[in-house]
Design a protein around this motif. Structure first.
Motif, PDB file in Angstrom:
ATOM      1  N   UNK A 112       5.062   1.532 -41.788  1.00  0.00           N
ATOM      2  CA  UNK A 112       3.563   1.565 -41.383  1.00  0.00           C
ATOM      3  C   UNK A 112       2.339   2.146 -42.620  1.00  0.00           C
ATOM      4  N   UNK A 113       2.226   3.063 -43.022  1.00  0.00           N
ATOM      5  CA  UNK A 113       1.254   3.261 -43.722  1.00  0.00           C
ATOM      6  C   UNK A 113       0.585   1.809 -44.550  1.00  0.00           C
ATOM      7  N   UNK A 114       1.754   1.096 -44.901  1.00  0.00           N
ATOM      8  CA  UNK A 114       1.305   0.222 -45.617  1.00  0.00           C
ATOM      9  C   UNK A 114      -0.347  -0.513 -44.476  1.00  0.00           C
ATOM     10  N   UNK A 115       0.564  -1.220 -43.969  1.00  0.00           N
ATOM     11  CA  UNK A 115      -0.244  -1.451 -42.329  1.00  0.00           C
ATOM     12  C   UNK A 115      -1.586  -1.256 -42.343  1.00  0.00           C
TER      13      UNK A 115
ATOM     14  N   UNK B 192      -0.814  -7.066 -34.599  1.00  0.00           N
ATOM     15  CA  UNK B 192      -2.065  -7.247 -34.916  1.00  0.00           C
ATOM     16  C   UNK B 192      -2.680  -7.943 -36.068  1.00  0.00           C
ATOM     17  N   UNK B 193      -1.271  -8.700 -36.536  1.00  0.00           N
ATOM     18  CA  UNK B 193      -1.418  -9.879 -37.675  1.00  0.00           C
ATOM     19  C   UNK B 193      -1.587 -10.811 -37.789  1.00  0.00           C
TER      20      UNK B 193
ATOM     21  N   UNK C 164      -5.712 -10.173 -42.649  1.00  0.00           N
ATOM     22  CA  UNK C 164      -5.017  -8.978 -43.503  1.00  0.00           C
ATOM     23  C   UNK C 164      -4.692  -9.375 -44.559  1.00  0.00           C
ATOM     24  N   UNK C 165      -4.821  -8.484 -45.480  1.00  0.00           N
ATOM     25  CA  UNK C 165      -3.396  -9.122 -46.914  1.00  0.00           C
ATOM     26  C   UNK C 165      -2.952  -9.562 -46.864  1.00  0.00           C
ATOM     27  N   UNK C 166      -2.099 -11.231 -47.194  1.00  0.00           N
ATOM     28  CA  UNK C 166      -0.477 -10.884 -47.024  1.00  0.00           C
ATOM     29  C   UNK C 166       0.843 -10.428 -47.725  1.00  0.00           C
ATOM     30  N   UNK C 167       0.183 -10.037 -48.831  1.00  0.00           N
ATOM     31  CA  UNK C 167       1.324  -9.688 -49.689  1.00  0.00           C
ATOM     32  C   UNK C 167       1.291  -8.030 -49.196  1.00  0.00           C
ATOM     33  N   UNK C 168       0.574  -7.030 -49.279  1.00  0.00           N
ATOM     34  CA  UNK C 168      -0.018  -5.640 -48.719  1.00  0.00           C
ATOM     35  C   UNK C 168       1.542  -6.338 -47.227  1.00  0.00           C
ATOM     36  N   UNK C 169       0.986  -7.285 -46.074  1.00  0.00           N
ATOM     37  CA  UNK C 169       1.216  -7.153 -45.071  1.00  0.00           C
ATOM     38  C   UNK C 169       3.177  -7.446 -44.735  1.00  0.00           C
TER      39      UNK C 169
ATOM     40  N   UNK D 100       6.564  -9.653 -25.426  1.00  0.00           N
ATOM     41  CA  UNK D 100       7.585 -11.504 -24.721  1.00  0.00           C
ATOM     42  C   UNK D 100       6.102 -11.782 -25.341  1.00  0.00           C
ATOM     43  N   UNK D 101       5.374 -11.649 -24.089  1.00  0.00           N
ATOM     44  CA  UNK D 101       4.259 -12.765 -24.403  1.00  0.00           C
ATOM     45  C   UNK D 101       3.875 -13.046 -26.038  1.00  0.00           C
ATOM     46  N   UNK D 102       3.319 -11.456 -26.693  1.00  0.00           N
ATOM     47  CA  UNK D 102       2.905 -12.284 -27.701  1.00  0.00           C
ATOM     48  C   UNK D 102       4.084 -12.807 -28.894  1.00  0.00           C
ATOM     49  N   UNK D 103       4.577 -12.771 -28.591  1.00  0.00           N
ATOM     50  CA  UNK D 103       5.741 -13.214 -29.361  1.00  0.00           C
ATOM     51  C   UNK D 103       5.895 -14.431 -29.442  1.00  0.00           C
ATOM     52  N   UNK D 104       5.803 -15.127 -28.498  1.00  0.00           N
ATOM     53  CA  UNK D 104       5.841 -16.206 -27.325  1.00  0.00           C
ATOM     54  C   UNK D 104       5.008 -17.411 -28.642  1.00  0.00           C
ATOM     55  N   UNK D 105       3.186 -16.400 -27.882  1.00  0.00           N
ATOM     56  CA  UNK D 105       2.629 -16.829 -29.186  1.00  0.00           C
ATOM     57  C   UNK D 105       2.609 -17.733 -30.459  1.00  0.00           C
ATOM     58  N   UNK D 106       3.523 -16.514 -31.319  1.00  0.00           N
ATOM     59  CA  UNK D 106       3.526 -16.308 -32.655  1.00  0.00           C
ATOM     60  C   UNK D 106       3.920 -17.526 -32.762  1.00  0.00           C
TER      61      UNK D 106
END
Lengths: 159, 560
Positions: B494-497, B420-421, B432-437, B281-287
């Motif tokens: 998940x593998x893509x990340x 992570x992103x 990190x690469x945005x397209x792959x992400x 919850x904290x992480x997404x608040x920051x994001x």
């Protein structure tokens, strides 16, 4: 300090109240005991912080003041050891102790040697900081720590 | 050595007159493997935690794929029943004790001291020790697979008397018990460390009500750890005594009480769910705040909601035990329903943070929005299941599996991927690469719904959880096939990340210190941060000090 002890004592109060409700309404001793444990845990932390606050006579620390400048926090911040092998030793010992509980005494013995040896190393290391090269004699060389020469000249400061 | 910080007064971050904080830290600086083993730097330990936890996530994910393969068709025999039971148990155990919680501990280790302007954690060597206990616990737990009888196979909550020696003999179970005990100790040590850090090492001016929400949530999470894990460790010790020393705490044959295990386990187990959820919850608040270029909407309300979720979560454990008939239904139903209120406040505040903001929809933000949607679905089924009449119908069906996977995948997986992103540039100095992400996000979001949504219906059609196969005439085949396809897709997402992280680690675009125009202090230092973190700190006058330093024309309103 004020917010800190209020949060902890508030948690203790809440846990105490639901424990009382739970105690009188359910017939479950296990849950009551667990909630009682929770209440005491937070009462302990909260009252410790409260006593610290009282000891400071309510004078706020720089990190408790809205208008503090960075310079208010100047001075010693704390002891931060640089690197240490002993925690890993205790960790390996703990794994051997765990295997020993399953497969037998010999592993317990190995684990015990690791844990006790590493604990001794850990404590000796903590003691040594009192005797190591003292701060005033140690030159400050900027934000990234001492230069390699200084480092080489001070053996035995591994933390 | 003692660390002295000269904290000069006067101009802030970008002034030329600002002097660096002078720091004296003698001692050797190990490199490579030695650094990994001996480092007491909170950043190194945080990365160790996160890499190990992610490894656990992948291992446990492979177990899940195997189980879904087994369930792809009726009367399937890819796995034996026994192997299936072991995988069910270890999938749950590893996801909870090795991935969900510890990944958040790693984040707390790395990010939390940076966000409060601290030079390190309060007890650096203790911090290192908790990592080793955690890794040891993971290895001990997993080595159950190497024993003759295999790993533990009684489901991750190991109800007594099934977990007694007479019903499940073999060392795999003992390894499960001791592995969890070790990770439990690691959690308790981390809790002590983080709470002390927050209470004593904040930078001057960083009052409690200026700390970022991620710091608040991590701290409250570790408050819960401090209550939950000792109870679990005690319960496990009693179970071990039952198995080896001939006591009968839980064994009804010897006059023991299986309900004791149920109560003790879930007294840990329910707060554990919030231990998994709150940091994310904290992480997404920051994001949300960073990518909306706004302060967190309803900052104090957010903190109040976190505290009340944590408080209430201590009093709801027996909503897992409605059907035992031995718990106080009104008490637990009322408290469980009440939790929906602070969680709802959080939802409104997240939406309020984005409202009229300048949104940047990059991968971190997309994962955070994915979190919002998936966790909302899980939350709603949670409210449904909190009501005893419905729970009696749906208990231990696939409806429940769908519910908690929506909750836990939404929070831990989507939250962890958002983190992570979001923070990868801080760890490595590269983006990190945005397209792959974005590709990874799109696949994972669709796949999650494809996997778990059919399970609701499977549950309503009466498929019980933990069955290793099912007959062809039950009418469950199609929905199970959908879920299996979803599970494979999820693995690909998940593998893509994973590929993205490997590629970007060396070749990613150079990020600079503050790629996102961040608001909190971790972006005020270099990427990756130097030893002991800060050379200069901006003055802290609101909950987003860096924003105030960078945008003096749009200062944060104080006291909203």
């Amino acid at each position: 300090m004020r917010v800190e002890f209020r949060v902890c004592l508030g948690a203790a109060l809440f846990l105490g109240i639901i424990d009382l409700i739970y105690w009188f309404t359910s017939n479950d001793d296990a849950g009551t005991a667990c909630l009682l444990f929770s209440f005491f845990a937070y009462a302990l932390i909260g009252s410790f912080l409260f006593l610290q606050w009282r000891r400071r006579k309510g004078i706020p620390r720089p990190e408790d003041r809205d208008d503090a400048e960075m310079s208010d926090g100047a001075g010693e911040v704390g002891f931060f050891p640089a690197a240490s092998i002993w925690p890993a030793g205790i960790g390996i010992g703990a794994v051997f102790l765990a295997i020993g509980l399953i497969y037998g005494v010999w592993y317990l013995f190995i684990g015990g040697v690791f844990v006790i040896g590493s604990l001794i190393g850990f404590m000796v290391e903590a003691e040594a900081r009192e005797e190591g090269p003292d701060d005033p004699g140690f030159p400050a060389v900027g934000p990234t720590g001492p230069d390699p020469e200084t480092r080489a000249a001070t053996p035995g400061t591994s933390r | 050595m003692t660390l002295i910080q000269e904290r000069p007064s006067g101009p802030g971050l970008y002034s030329e007159e600002a002097e660096p904080l002078t720091q004296i830290v003698p001692g050797p600086r190990p490199r490579g493997v030695v650094k990994f083993i001996t480092s007491t730097d909170h950043k190194q330990i945080g990365l160790n935690y996160m890499v190990t936890a992610f490894t656990g996530f992948l291992v446990s994910g492979i177990m899940a794929e195997l189980m879904r393969t087994q369930l792809a068709g009726p009367d399937n025999h890819v796995l034996t029943a026994n192997a299936y039971n072991q995988l069910v148990t270890m999938h749950g155990t590893v996801m909870l004790f090795v991935f969900g919680g510890p990944f958040a501990f790693g984040l707390a280790n790395y990010i939390l001291p940076l966000q409060i302007g601290a030079p390190d954690m309060a007890f650096p060597r203790f911090n290192n020790l908790s990592y080793w206990l955690y890794l040891g616990g993971f290895l001990v737990m997993m080595s159950g697979f190497l024993t003759n009888n295999g790993a533990a196979d009684f489901g991750w909550f190991s109800y007594a008397p099934l977990s007694e020696a007479i019903h499940t003999p073999g060392p795999g179970v003992d390894m499960w018990i001791l592995g969890i005990a070790l990770t439990g100790f690691s959690g308790i040590f981390t809790a002590v460390n983080v709470i002390t850090t927050v209470f004593t090492l904040r930078a001057p001016g960083m009052v409690m009500f200026r700390m970022p929400i991620f710091v608040w949530n991590s701290m409250v999470t570790l408050f819960l750890v401090l209550l939950a894990f000792p109870v679990l460790t005690a319960a496990l010790a009693l179970l071990w005594c039952d198995r080896h020393l001939g006591t009968s705490f839980y064994n009804p044959v010897g006059g023991g009480q299986p309900m004791l295990w149920l109560n003790l386990f879930w007294f840990f187990g329910h707060p554990e769910v919030y231990i998994l959820a709150l940091p994310y919850f904290g992480v997404v608040t920051e994001v949300f705040a960073t990518f909306s270029k706004k302060p967190v909407f309803g900052y104090k309300g957010m903190i109040a909601a976190t505290l009340s979720i944590a408080g209430l979560s201590m009093g709801v454990w027996a909503h897992h035990l409605y059907t035992t008939g031995a718990v106080l239904l009104p008490f637990f139903a009322a408290l469980s329903l009440l939790i929906a209120v602070p969680t709802g406040i959080k939802f409104f505040n997240w939406i309020g943070t984005m409202w009229q903001g300048v949104l940047t929809l990059n991968t971190a933000m997309l994962f955070a929005i994915g979190f919002l949607i998936i966790f909302l679905c899980g939350g709603i089924t949670g409210v449904m299941l909190a009501q005893p009449p419905l729970d009696f119908q749906l208990h231990n069906t696939y409806f429940l599996v769908a519910h908690f996977h929506y909750v836990l995948l939404g929070t831990t997986v989507f939250g962890a991927f958002a983190s992570i992103y979001y923070w990868f540039p801080k760890y490595t100095g590269r983006l990190l690469d945005e397209r792959l992400g974005k590709l990874s996000f799109a696949i994972m979001f669709v796949a999650t719904n494809l996997t778990y949504f059919p399970m609701h219906d499977l549950g309503l059609r009466g498929m019980p959880r933990r069955v290793f196969t099912y007959p062809a005439n039950a009418g469950w085949t199609f929905l199970n096939q959908l879920a299996t396809i979803g599970a494979y897709l999820l693995g690909i997402g998940v593998l893509f990340t994973v590929i993205n992280v490997f590629l970007s680690f060396r070749r990613g675009e150079i990020a600079g210190d503050n790629p996102w125009d961040g608001q909190t202090l971790e972006w005020a230092t270099s990427s990756p941060p130097p030893e002991h973190n800060f050379e200069i700190l901006p003055p802290i006058r609101s909950e987003r000090p860096l924003w105030d330093a960078n945008h003096p024309d749009q200062l944060t309103e104080v006291g909203h």
